[in-house]
Design a protein around this motif. Structure first.
Motif, PDB file in Angstrom:
ATOM      1  N   ILE A  20       0.843  -1.203   0.000  1.00  0.00           N
ATOM      2  CA  ILE A  20       0.000   0.000   0.000  1.00  0.00           C
ATOM      3  C   ILE A  20       0.873   1.246   0.000  1.00  0.00           C
ATOM      4  O   ILE A  20       0.660   2.180  -0.778  1.00  0.00           O
ATOM      5  CB  ILE A  20      -0.949  -0.011   1.218  1.00  0.00           C
ATOM      6  N   ASP A  21       1.880   1.263   0.871  1.00  0.00           N
ATOM      7  CA  ASP A  21       2.777   2.413   0.989  1.00  0.00           C
ATOM      8  C   ASP A  21       3.477   2.712  -0.331  1.00  0.00           C
ATOM      9  O   ASP A  21       3.413   3.828  -0.849  1.00  0.00           O
ATOM     10  CB  ASP A  21       3.791   2.137   2.102  1.00  0.00           C
ATOM     11  N   VAL A  22       4.126   1.714  -0.905  1.00  0.00           N
ATOM     12  CA  VAL A  22       4.886   1.924  -2.142  1.00  0.00           C
ATOM     13  C   VAL A  22       3.955   2.239  -3.311  1.00  0.00           C
ATOM     14  O   VAL A  22       4.237   3.126  -4.120  1.00  0.00           O
ATOM     15  CB  VAL A  22       5.777   0.699  -2.452  1.00  0.00           C
ATOM     16  N   ALA A  78       2.191   6.171  -7.093  1.00  0.00           N
ATOM     17  CA  ALA A  78       1.052   6.731  -7.840  1.00  0.00           C
ATOM     18  C   ALA A  78       0.991   8.246  -7.650  1.00  0.00           C
ATOM     19  O   ALA A  78       0.773   8.995  -8.618  1.00  0.00           O
ATOM     20  CB  ALA A  78      -0.255   6.078  -7.363  1.00  0.00           C
ATOM     21  N   LEU A  79       1.202   8.699  -6.425  1.00  0.00           N
ATOM     22  CA  LEU A  79       1.185  10.144  -6.173  1.00  0.00           C
ATOM     23  C   LEU A  79       2.378  10.839  -6.822  1.00  0.00           C
ATOM     24  O   LEU A  79       2.235  11.923  -7.395  1.00  0.00           O
ATOM     25  CB  LEU A  79       1.151  10.409  -4.671  1.00  0.00           C
ATOM     26  N   ARG A  80       3.562  10.234  -6.736  1.00  0.00           N
ATOM     27  CA  ARG A  80       4.762  10.849  -7.339  1.00  0.00           C
ATOM     28  C   ARG A  80       4.663  10.912  -8.860  1.00  0.00           C
ATOM     29  O   ARG A  80       5.204  11.811  -9.491  1.00  0.00           O
ATOM     30  CB  ARG A  80       6.019  10.071  -6.933  1.00  0.00           C
ATOM     31  N   LEU A  81       3.973   9.934  -9.466  1.00  0.00           N
ATOM     32  CA  LEU A  81       3.825   9.918 -10.916  1.00  0.00           C
ATOM     33  C   LEU A  81       2.656  10.781 -11.383  1.00  0.00           C
ATOM     34  O   LEU A  81       2.413  10.898 -12.583  1.00  0.00           O
ATOM     35  CB  LEU A  81       3.654   8.476 -11.419  1.00  0.00           C
ATOM     36  N   GLY A  82       1.927  11.383 -10.455  1.00  0.00           N
ATOM     37  CA  GLY A  82       0.851  12.303 -10.806  1.00  0.00           C
ATOM     38  C   GLY A  82      -0.450  11.635 -11.194  1.00  0.00           C
ATOM     39  O   GLY A  82      -1.258  12.240 -11.898  1.00  0.00           O
ATOM     40  N   ASP A  93      -0.356  18.824  -9.119  1.00  0.00           N
ATOM     41  CA  ASP A  93      -0.278  20.194  -8.648  1.00  0.00           C
ATOM     42  C   ASP A  93      -0.547  20.336  -7.151  1.00  0.00           C
ATOM     43  O   ASP A  93      -0.556  21.434  -6.627  1.00  0.00           O
ATOM     44  CB  ASP A  93      -1.251  21.082  -9.430  1.00  0.00           C
ATOM     45  N   GLY A  94      -0.722  19.239  -6.443  1.00  0.00           N
ATOM     46  CA  GLY A  94      -0.984  19.308  -5.004  1.00  0.00           C
ATOM     47  C   GLY A  94       0.268  19.017  -4.191  1.00  0.00           C
ATOM     48  O   GLY A  94       1.275  18.527  -4.711  1.00  0.00           O
ATOM     49  N   TRP A  95       0.211  19.343  -2.909  1.00  0.00           N
ATOM     50  CA  TRP A  95       1.344  19.078  -2.017  1.00  0.00           C
ATOM     51  C   TRP A  95       1.646  17.594  -1.947  1.00  0.00           C
ATOM     52  O   TRP A  95       2.775  17.198  -1.680  1.00  0.00           O
ATOM     53  CB  TRP A  95       1.080  19.640  -0.619  1.00  0.00           C
ATOM     54  N   PRO A 123       7.694  14.545  -2.959  1.00  0.00           N
ATOM     55  CA  PRO A 123       8.166  13.348  -2.237  1.00  0.00           C
ATOM     56  C   PRO A 123       7.717  13.294  -0.778  1.00  0.00           C
ATOM     57  O   PRO A 123       7.330  12.225  -0.298  1.00  0.00           O
ATOM     58  CB  PRO A 123       9.689  13.423  -2.347  1.00  0.00           C
ATOM     59  N   ILE A 124       7.725  14.401  -0.081  1.00  0.00           N
ATOM     60  CA  ILE A 124       7.339  14.395   1.331  1.00  0.00           C
ATOM     61  C   ILE A 124       5.827  14.223   1.478  1.00  0.00           C
ATOM     62  O   ILE A 124       5.350  13.403   2.268  1.00  0.00           O
ATOM     63  CB  ILE A 124       7.826  15.673   2.054  1.00  0.00           C
TER      64      ILE A 124
END
Length: 193
Positions: free
Chosen positions: A29-31, A36-40, A45-47, A51-52
């Protein structure tokens, strides 16, 4: 040697193996969410696409999933009656573990300049994960789900067995002080941690 193995199995190894299985699900789930979030996938455009932010979201979701797994499978006989306090303590440990992972990610990405997806994964999902997992396991096993916790099911079961033993001794004609002493020394077969 068998007694040593049996002792280690009962006190540590079986919990570590179950914790590992639950942890692998949490890791997926974490990875998965992090990448998915890092690849957009959900927008860039969101925080949460940095990476953090991505790590905060992914660890939060995996923490909730692992709490359920650890509460109802890994440490089920030591889960607490007050599940809100248990979840709070579990979350505090998870946040501290997140801090370990974030520190590794921060050092790699911002201080050392390894600012690509592979480096982010190695620092946050390998190095940070190993350090945070060891930290979490020890604190979950010996603090959050510790058998000695007064509102834990193990402690309540042991108290019930001691009360039953004292009542049985009293019914058998032992003096009240002797019954209490006998119950403390021979509580039947208490649930072991």
């Amino acid at each position: 040697m068998k007694k040593i193995w049996d002792y280690l199995w009962e006190r540590l190894v079986r919990y570590a193996l179950k914790f590992g299985v639950v942890g692998l699900a949490g890791y997926a789930i974490d990875v998965g969410v992090f990448n998915a979030l890092r690849l957009g996938v959900f927008g860039d455009d969101g925080w949460f696409s940095g990476p953090i932010g991505a790590k905060v979201v992914s660890v939060t979701l995996s923490t909730l999933a692992t709490w359920f797994g650890n509460r109802y499978w890994t440490f089920r006989e030591h889960r607490r009656k007050n599940f809100l306090l248990e979840l709070f303590e579990f979350s505090v440990i998870a946040v501290l573990g997140l801090g370990i992972s974030l520190a590794c990610l921060y050092v790699s990405h911002y201080l050392l300049g390894f600012n690509n997806l592979v480096a982010d994964n190695i620092s946050g999902n390998v190095i940070g994960l190993v350090l945070a997992t060891a930290f979490r396991f020890l604190l979950y096993r010996y603090w959050v789900f510790a058998p000695h916790r007064a509102d834990g099911y193990t402690a309540m079961q042991n108290a019930r067995l001691e009360a039953d033993a004292a009542a049985a001794m009293a019914a058998a004609g032992a003096a009240p002080g002797e019954a209490a002493d006998a119950a403390a020394l021979h509580p039947g077969d208490p649930v072991t941690p």
